[in-house]
Design a protein around this motif. Structure first.
Motif, PDB file in Angstrom:
ATOM      1  N   ILE A  90      28.093 -63.285 -48.860  1.00 12.59           N
ATOM      2  CA  ILE A  90      26.758 -63.308 -49.463  1.00 12.59           C
ATOM      3  C   ILE A  90      25.777 -63.419 -48.308  1.00 12.59           C
ATOM      4  CG2 ILE A  90      25.179 -64.580 -50.956  1.00 12.59           C
ATOM      5  CD1 ILE A  90      27.551 -65.459 -52.620  1.00 12.59           C
ATOM      6  N   ILE A  91      24.883 -62.442 -48.202  1.00 17.10           N
ATOM      7  CA  ILE A  91      23.997 -62.352 -47.036  1.00 17.10           C
ATOM      8  C   ILE A  91      22.540 -62.337 -47.480  1.00 17.10           C
ATOM      9  CG2 ILE A  91      25.739 -61.056 -45.744  1.00 17.10           C
ATOM     10  CD1 ILE A  91      24.030 -58.535 -46.248  1.00 17.10           C
ATOM     11  N   PRO A  92      21.622 -62.686 -46.566  1.00 16.47           N
ATOM     12  CA  PRO A  92      20.189 -62.528 -46.872  1.00 16.47           C
ATOM     13  C   PRO A  92      19.834 -61.045 -46.963  1.00 16.47           C
ATOM     14  CG  PRO A  92      20.564 -63.908 -44.926  1.00 16.47           C
ATOM     15  CD  PRO A  92      21.850 -63.235 -45.225  1.00 16.47           C
ATOM     16  N   ARG A  93      18.798 -60.740 -47.704  1.00 12.52           N
ATOM     17  CA  ARG A  93      18.309 -59.363 -47.738  1.00 12.52           C
ATOM     18  C   ARG A  93      17.667 -59.021 -46.398  1.00 12.52           C
ATOM     19  NH1 ARG A  93      17.997 -56.618 -52.492  1.00 12.52           N
ATOM     20  NH2 ARG A  93      18.443 -57.800 -54.382  1.00 12.52           N
ATOM     21  N   GLY A  94      17.784 -57.751 -46.002  1.00 10.61           N
ATOM     22  CA  GLY A  94      17.080 -57.286 -44.823  1.00 10.61           C
ATOM     23  C   GLY A  94      15.654 -56.912 -45.174  1.00 10.61           C
ATOM     24  N   ILE A  95      14.997 -56.187 -44.283  1.00  7.31           N
ATOM     25  CA  ILE A  95      13.604 -55.785 -44.479  1.00  7.31           C
ATOM     26  C   ILE A  95      13.539 -54.717 -45.569  1.00  7.31           C
ATOM     27  CG2 ILE A  95      11.607 -54.698 -43.391  1.00  7.31           C
ATOM     28  CD1 ILE A  95      12.781 -55.818 -40.704  1.00  7.31           C
ATOM     29  N   GLU A  96      12.739 -54.966 -46.590  1.00 10.34           N
ATOM     30  CA  GLU A  96      12.569 -53.983 -47.651  1.00 10.34           C
ATOM     31  C   GLU A  96      11.283 -54.276 -48.412  1.00 10.34           C
ATOM     32  OE1 GLU A  96      16.068 -54.345 -50.024  1.00 10.34           O
ATOM     33  OE2 GLU A  96      15.302 -56.053 -51.161  1.00 10.34           O
ATOM     34  N   GLY A  97      10.776 -53.267 -49.111  1.00  8.47           N
ATOM     35  CA  GLY A  97       9.554 -53.424 -49.868  1.00  8.47           C
ATOM     36  C   GLY A  97       9.805 -54.068 -51.210  1.00  8.47           C
ATOM     37  N   LYS A  98       8.718 -54.609 -51.769  1.00 12.66           N
ATOM     38  CA  LYS A  98       8.808 -55.167 -53.115  1.00 12.66           C
ATOM     39  C   LYS A  98       9.075 -54.054 -54.112  1.00 12.66           C
ATOM     40  CE  LYS A  98       5.680 -59.051 -52.186  1.00 12.66           C
ATOM     41  NZ  LYS A  98       4.364 -59.665 -52.479  1.00 12.66           N
ATOM     42  N   GLU A  99       9.559 -54.445 -55.293  1.00 14.42           N
ATOM     43  CA  GLU A  99       9.925 -53.453 -56.290  1.00 14.42           C
ATOM     44  C   GLU A  99       8.743 -52.598 -56.727  1.00 14.42           C
ATOM     45  OE1 GLU A  99      11.959 -55.210 -59.540  1.00 14.42           O
ATOM     46  OE2 GLU A  99      13.678 -55.849 -58.347  1.00 14.42           O
ATOM     47  N   ASN A 100       7.531 -53.172 -56.729  1.00 20.02           N
ATOM     48  CA  ASN A 100       6.355 -52.400 -57.163  1.00 20.02           C
ATOM     49  C   ASN A 100       5.708 -51.610 -56.030  1.00 20.02           C
ATOM     50  OD1 ASN A 100       5.315 -54.525 -55.751  1.00 20.02           O
ATOM     51  ND2 ASN A 100       3.847 -55.174 -57.314  1.00 20.02           N
ATOM     52  N   SER A 101       6.323 -51.656 -54.845  1.00 23.55           N
ATOM     53  CA  SER A 101       5.828 -50.828 -53.738  1.00 23.55           C
ATOM     54  C   SER A 101       6.633 -49.541 -53.701  1.00 23.55           C
ATOM     55  CB  SER A 101       5.953 -51.558 -52.401  1.00 23.55           C
ATOM     56  OG  SER A 101       7.295 -51.568 -51.965  1.00 23.55           O
ATOM     57  N   SER A 102       6.150 -48.584 -52.929  1.00 23.67           N
ATOM     58  CA  SER A 102       6.877 -47.313 -52.793  1.00 23.67           C
ATOM     59  C   SER A 102       7.830 -47.330 -51.605  1.00 23.67           C
ATOM     60  CB  SER A 102       5.875 -46.163 -52.609  1.00 23.67           C
ATOM     61  OG  SER A 102       5.074 -46.375 -51.454  1.00 23.67           O
ATOM     62  N   THR A 160      10.715 -47.492 -49.042  1.00 22.71           N
ATOM     63  CA  THR A 160      12.156 -47.299 -49.172  1.00 22.71           C
ATOM     64  C   THR A 160      12.754 -46.964 -47.816  1.00 22.71           C
ATOM     65  OG1 THR A 160      13.886 -46.149 -50.424  1.00 22.71           O
ATOM     66  CG2 THR A 160      12.061 -44.824 -49.661  1.00 22.71           C
ATOM     67  N   HIS A 161      14.026 -47.202 -47.675  1.00 26.43           N
ATOM     68  CA  HIS A 161      14.712 -46.886 -46.425  1.00 26.43           C
ATOM     69  C   HIS A 161      15.008 -45.390 -46.405  1.00 26.43           C
ATOM     70  CE1 HIS A 161      15.785 -51.147 -47.348  1.00 26.43           C
ATOM     71  NE2 HIS A 161      15.310 -51.284 -46.128  1.00 26.43           N
ATOM     72  N   ILE A 162      14.738 -44.752 -45.296  1.00 28.80           N
ATOM     73  CA  ILE A 162      14.940 -43.307 -45.168  1.00 28.80           C
ATOM     74  C   ILE A 162      15.765 -43.016 -43.928  1.00 28.80           C
ATOM     75  CG2 ILE A 162      12.809 -42.715 -46.399  1.00 28.80           C
ATOM     76  CD1 ILE A 162      11.480 -42.190 -43.727  1.00 28.80           C
ATOM     77  N   TYR A 163      16.323 -41.805 -43.903  1.00 30.05           N
ATOM     78  CA  TYR A 163      17.134 -41.408 -42.756  1.00 30.05           C
ATOM     79  C   TYR A 163      17.101 -39.892 -42.646  1.00 30.05           C
ATOM     80  CZ  TYR A 163      20.789 -40.467 -46.247  1.00 30.05           C
ATOM     81  OH  TYR A 163      21.498 -40.005 -47.325  1.00 30.05           O
ATOM     82  N   LEU A 164      17.547 -39.418 -41.505  1.00 31.65           N
ATOM     83  CA  LEU A 164      17.568 -37.982 -41.211  1.00 31.65           C
ATOM     84  C   LEU A 164      18.995 -37.476 -41.333  1.00 31.65           C
ATOM     85  CD1 LEU A 164      16.160 -35.403 -40.160  1.00 31.65           C
ATOM     86  CD2 LEU A 164      16.572 -36.229 -37.833  1.00 31.65           C
ATOM     87  N   GLU A 165      19.188 -36.415 -42.139  1.00 36.03           N
ATOM     88  CA  GLU A 165      20.510 -35.840 -42.313  1.00 36.03           C
ATOM     89  C   GLU A 165      20.402 -34.337 -42.444  1.00 36.03           C
ATOM     90  OE1 GLU A 165      23.992 -37.551 -44.782  1.00 36.03           O
ATOM     91  OE2 GLU A 165      23.052 -36.054 -46.098  1.00 36.03           O
ATOM     92  N   ASN A 166      20.988 -33.626 -41.489  1.00 39.29           N
ATOM     93  CA  ASN A 166      21.033 -32.159 -41.518  1.00 39.29           C
ATOM     94  C   ASN A 166      19.650 -31.541 -41.691  1.00 39.29           C
ATOM     95  OD1 ASN A 166      23.865 -32.203 -41.302  1.00 39.29           O
ATOM     96  ND2 ASN A 166      24.076 -32.424 -43.527  1.00 39.29           N
ATOM     97  N   GLY A 167      18.658 -32.095 -41.030  1.00 40.88           N
ATOM     98  CA  GLY A 167      17.317 -31.521 -41.067  1.00 40.88           C
ATOM     99  C   GLY A 167      16.484 -31.959 -42.249  1.00 40.88           C
ATOM    100  N   TYR A 168      16.984 -32.844 -43.090  1.00 37.56           N
ATOM    101  CA  TYR A 168      16.258 -33.306 -44.264  1.00 37.56           C
ATOM    102  C   TYR A 168      15.914 -34.790 -44.142  1.00 37.56           C
ATOM    103  CZ  TYR A 168      17.559 -28.984 -46.671  1.00 37.56           C
ATOM    104  OH  TYR A 168      17.703 -27.663 -47.028  1.00 37.56           O
TER     105      TYR A 168
END
Length: 994
Positions: free
Chosen positions: A632-644, A646-654
């Motif tokens: 059981i771990i603490p949450r990392g950095i993330e936005g509140k549920e009512n915010s937009s 989100t974690h993003i990443y680059l994959e195959n040019g997208y």
């Protein structure tokens, strides 16, 4: 050859004919309308700017030309059609076509601010020069020239309209393009012109040449580019675009057919560059001097280099040199020759890479075959050790010869060639033969697969003394071959000899074989044979004997199916919720096993246990307890549920968001490993530091924020979580870094990417647009930017950064759209669907619904149809999707004629089903011809500007609107028309906008 030209000719013939429809009455072109009778007849709706036509009759050509040029300039550069009614010959004494606004020092002039469509109509424009003049070109182009031959749109093979007789002691014997000028060649011939330097037929000094059809032939340049020369493509993504036509029988010392030189850019989709010659380098195409060429299709064939000196060069088909780039995504480089009449060697009949410090050559897909060098490198020759050269799995490279011996690739001076994909060869006529020249060359395979029908020796290395040939952690695989049987070995006892104290062993049935364990020579079967080869596979009990005593078995083995499949044991990770949480391994079965210590509340690491119930055995024959860990771990950095956020990443040019695939710090380690950092996205431009901190789920007193210079902007630990008011005036920007601390230790680090904020200043402005446009033109490689900037540049997010991304940002700046609309990825539906217009809050969207035979209704519209979809293809796919008999589907054009199987489906076509009329909408095809071309772009821009008003209560206008909504973000903007332009240029896929 003919097939390639014909296909492209049909495409752009439609463009020309649709333009001519608006002027058909004036010209008396009776057949024009009948050619497009199946369309929506949208020319009646378009306020076409091709309104004025001027005939150049014998004796009045100069006067009429001046009139045409002046008319275009007086009307803001509106197009004027000029039709040649007789040969236009310059006088042999002055060689001047005339004076006035349409002429410059004897040359025909299209000035800046003028647009002329010139129809040669089978006639010649001939300056009749035989000696060089400083201004000896036939045409000087500062504006826009659309060149056709016959007004009936006949294909170039039957035309004779020619621009000829130019002879200049500088550049561009036939046509000279100045900066920002545009030549669109739809037909006609440019032939018999000479330049003492560059560009025998055409020279573009910062202008753009687009070859849709027509022929450039029999021109000569003493230096570079016998047919066409393009340089300094600063104002255009591509200074030369070839959709079709031919460049043939031209001559130059370098680049006999076509030269892209001195920061020039070019792209080739189709067409034919053939039978050009040179005595130095690159008979077909020359790419040189910080220039680039992308070959997506077409043919470079039968060009010949013949050496008469000791230049030591070659490149029958193509040469790349001096910090330049060539990318091959399709097409063919075939049957080119490199001949030698000097005492030195000639090389690279197909491709020569030479003098290429810093150059990049990437071969992804296509054919290089049948090229022949008299000395070295039949297929291609790499003459430098410091260029980047890679081969992808889509290449077919075979049948090239050097000095009569198969020689597909020749390396010199330690050059490294990287095979970046799986190379597949399925038959003996398709293979790679590699000759490594003198030096320390390295041939590195990422993956090599050889089909079973191909002798692996066809992939060969010769003359490799002193060089490294390695797999580079790759794999050599013979497909369809015999694989060894997997054998599980069971052993009993703990010594060198077998134990006889265990009289009976029970093993689970798995369907696999068991082998008797060590010292098996002591064990005999009941017939006295050694048990070495005895395998157990079936359910039952088996007897074994030791030392030849067969009266009583020494031990027995029973195979039974009373076994239990093990649950999946892994390290389970959960976020802290403050409530007790329970972990159940996958495939846990409470009927056959117990579970202990699998519940916890507080942050920490725990060990749970799974135990078999009595009488059960694990599938591998063991029966011990299974331990597994969970955290059981603490949450990392993330936005509140009512915010937009989100974690993003680059994959195959997208640009992708985590969605259901990843959870941060639980299963996204591979994201950080692959891209080097974690990124938080979906953050709007001009978000203040205070607003950003307040929108994080994390406690502000555990947060630190740094700008993209790594300067501390906010220290929540020092401030006790207080966010000062002055941080309302500081914007977070692309490249900012957030740190989260747990128990006073750094726990998580995240970088920010603000969509559209490519220059990383927190706002979206024209600087971002400029940078994106430079990326789309290839002036800057996307990989040169930080990961956060790359993700910020992927606004349209369709697999590459193009000028569409810049157009979107311009519309954001102008208030015509919001960048937030582009946060989420749109799920594509690769199937036909029912389309409806959805008007919400003053915005119009194209909404899709699943298509079945039960939910169609009268005047329904079927969409998700790609341009250039043939009627037969549409019927087959529709029948498969709806289980309707394909032979029962009849497709009608807009004029009610039945469409043939090879006709393209056009917007406005329809089918009848159970008494209902169902219309068809082809995305991007506003004009109803089934294709996307410049007429659709023009029409769409008129809708966007308000010059064309659509009444979407009427089916025809509704169809047009559904076809026009490309981006589908609520408003029609110039980003929609830019998408169409990128599709036409081969940089967009319309199916990605379904």
């Amino acid at each position: 050859m003919a097939k390639a030209i014909k296909r492209v000719g049909v495409i752009f013939l439609a463009v020309a004919i649709m333009c001519l429809m608006a002027i058909g009455v004036i010209l008396g072109v009776n057949g024009a309308k009948s050619e497009t009778a199946g369309s929506l007849n949208l020319n009646n709706e378009i306020e076409n700017n091709l309104q004025k036509t001027i005939d150049l009759t014998s004796g009045a050509q100069a006067t009429k030309w001046n009139e045409a040029v002046q008319s275009s300039m007086n009307n803001g550069g509106a197009n004027v059609n000029v039709v040649l009614q007789a040969d236009w010959l310059a006088p042999t004494d002055t060689h001047s076509f005339g004076t006035g606004v349409g002429f410059s020092e004897g040359r025909i002039l299209v000035p800046k601010g003028a647009t002329i469509s010139l129809f040669l109509n089978g006639h010649k424009i001939n300056r009749r020069l035989t000696t060089e003049l400083e201004k000896g070109q036939v045409i000087l182009l500062n504006g826009i020239l659309n060149l056709y031959d016959s007004v009936s749109g006949a294909p170039n093979k039957t035309t004779t309209g020619t621009i000829t007789g130019g002879c200049v002691n500088t550049f561009g014997g036939g046509i000279y393009l100045d900066t920002k000028a545009i030549l669109n060649m739809y037909g006609g011939i440019i032939a018999g012109n000479t330049a003492s330097y560059n560009g025998g037929g055409v020279y573009a000094n910062g202008g753009q040449v687009v070859l849709y059809d027509g022929i450039v032939k029999d021109n000569t340049a003493a230096a570079h580019g016998g047919g066409i020369y393009v340089c300094a493509s600063v104002d255009f993504e591509y200074g030369f675009i070839m959709y079709g036509g031919e460049i043939c029988n031209n001559y130059a010392s370098y680049g006999g057919g076509y030269a892209v030189y001195n920061a020039g850019t070019g792209i080739m989709y189709d067409g034919y560059i053939h039978n050009n010659t040179t005595i130095q380098n690159s008979a077909g195409v020359l790419v040189y001097g910080n220039s680039s060429l992308i070959m997506n299709g077409g043919v470079i064939s039968e060009n010949t280099v013949t050496y008469h000196n000791n230049s030591n060069k070659g490149g029958g088909g193509l040469m790349v040199g001096v910090s330049s780039k060539f990318i091959m995504n399709g097409g063919e480089i075939i049957n080119n020759k490199a001949l030698n009449e000097s005492t030195e060697s000639v090389r690279g009949a197909g491709i020569l890479v030479s003098g290429s410090t810093g150059s990049i050559v990437t071969l992804n897909k296509g054919v290089i075959s049948g090229n022949s060098s008299q000395n070295l490198g039949g297929g291609f020759y790499i003459d430098e050790s410091n260029c980047s050269f890679s081969i992808g799995g889509g290449m077919q490279i075979y049948g090239n010869t050097a000095n009569g011996v198969e020689n597909n690739l020749h390396l010199k001076n330690g050059q490294a060639v990287y095979v970046t994909e799986k190379l597949v060869s399925e038959n003996s006529s398709t293979h790679i033969g590699v000759t490594l020249g003198a030096g320390t060359g390295l041939f590195t395979l990422g993956y090599l697969s050889v089909g079973n029908s191909l002798n692996p020796s066809r992939f060969f290395f010769s003359d490799i003394a002193g060089k490294a040939v390695s797999l580079n952690n790759g794999e050599v695989q013979i497909t369809n071959g015999t694989k060894p049987t997997s054998v599980v070995t069971w052993k009993w006892g703990n010594g060198a000899n077998q134990s006889t104290t265990k009289s009976h062993v029970t093993l689970p049935y798995t369907g696999s074989n068991y082998a008797i364990g060590n010292n098996i020579n002591q064990i005999k079967k009941s017939n006295g044979d050694s048990a070495t080869e005895f395998k157990i596979a079936d359910v039952g009990t088996y007897a074994f004997y030791v030392d030849g005593t067969y009266l009583n078995p020494t031990f027995t083995i029973t195979i039974e199916k009373n076994v239990v499949e093990k649950p999946e044991i892994k390290n389970y990770v959960m976020f802290n919720t403050g409530r007790e949480q329970q972990v159940i391994p996958e495939w846990f079965d409470e009927q056959t096993m117990y579970i202990f210590n699998n519940k916890a509340t507080d942050i920490g690491e725990y060990t749970a246990l799974v135990r078999l119930k009595w009488g059960k055995t694990w599938e591998d024959g063991t029966n011990g307890d299974l331990n597994f860990k969970f955290q059981i771990i603490p949450r990392g950095i993330e936005g509140k549920e009512n915010s937009s956020y989100t974690h993003i990443y680059l994959e195959n040019g997208y640009r992708k968001s985590y969605e259901d695939k990843y959870e941060h710090l639980i299963n996204d380690k591979e994201v950080e490993t692959s891209q080097g950092k974690y990124v938080l996205g979906n953050i709007s431009a001009q978000t203040s530091v205070k607003a950003f901190i307040n929108n994080l789920r994390n406690e502000s007193n555990k947060i630190k924020l740094y700008d993209n210079n790594n300067t501390l902007v906010y220290d929540g630990i020092a401030s006790g979580g207080v966010v000062a008011d002055n941080l309302n005036n500081v914007f977070v920007a692309t490249g900012y870094k957030v740190e989260y601390y747990y128990n006073n230790n750094l726990y998580d680090t995240m970088y920010l990417s603000i969509l559209g904020d490519v220059v990383a200043d927190g706002v979206i402005n024209t600087l971002d647009v400029t940078l994106i446009n430079r990326l789309s033109r290839g002036e800057i490689a996307l990989s040169e930017l930080s990961l956060e900037q790359q993700l910020a540049a992927m606004v349209d997010n369709k697999g590459k950064v193009t000028s569409t991304d810049g157009k979107i940002l311009l519309n954001v700046i102008g208030g015509n759209t919001e960048v937030d609309n582009y946060f989420e990825n749109v799920a594509q539906e690769d199937k036909y669907q029912i389309l409806v217009l959805n008007n919400t809050n003053g915005k119009t969207y194209r909404q899709n619904m699943n298509l079945t035979t039960l939910n169609v209704y009268d005047n329904a519209i079927i969409g998700n149809i790609a341009p250039k979809t043939k009627a037969s293809e549409f019927k087959t796919k529709l029948a498969t999707q709806t289980s309707v008999n394909a032979s029962a589907i009849a497709i009608y054009k807009a004029n009610r004629a039945i469409a043939g199987d090879n006709d393209y489906i056009g917007t406005g076509y329809y089918i009848n089903y159970n008494g209902k009329t169902i219309y068809l909408s082809v995305l991007g095809d506003l004009t109803g011809d089934g294709e996307v071309n410049t007429m659709d772009v023009t029409y769409l821009n008129r809708i966007i500007s308000g010059n064309v008003k659509l009444n979407t209560n009427e089916i025809k206008d509704k169809l047009i609107m559904l076809s026009a909504i490309i981006q589908n973000k609520g408003n029609l903007t110039t980003a929609d028309s830019e998408t169409l332009l990128n599709y036409i240029g081969g940089n967009a896929d319309m199916t990605k906008y379904f």
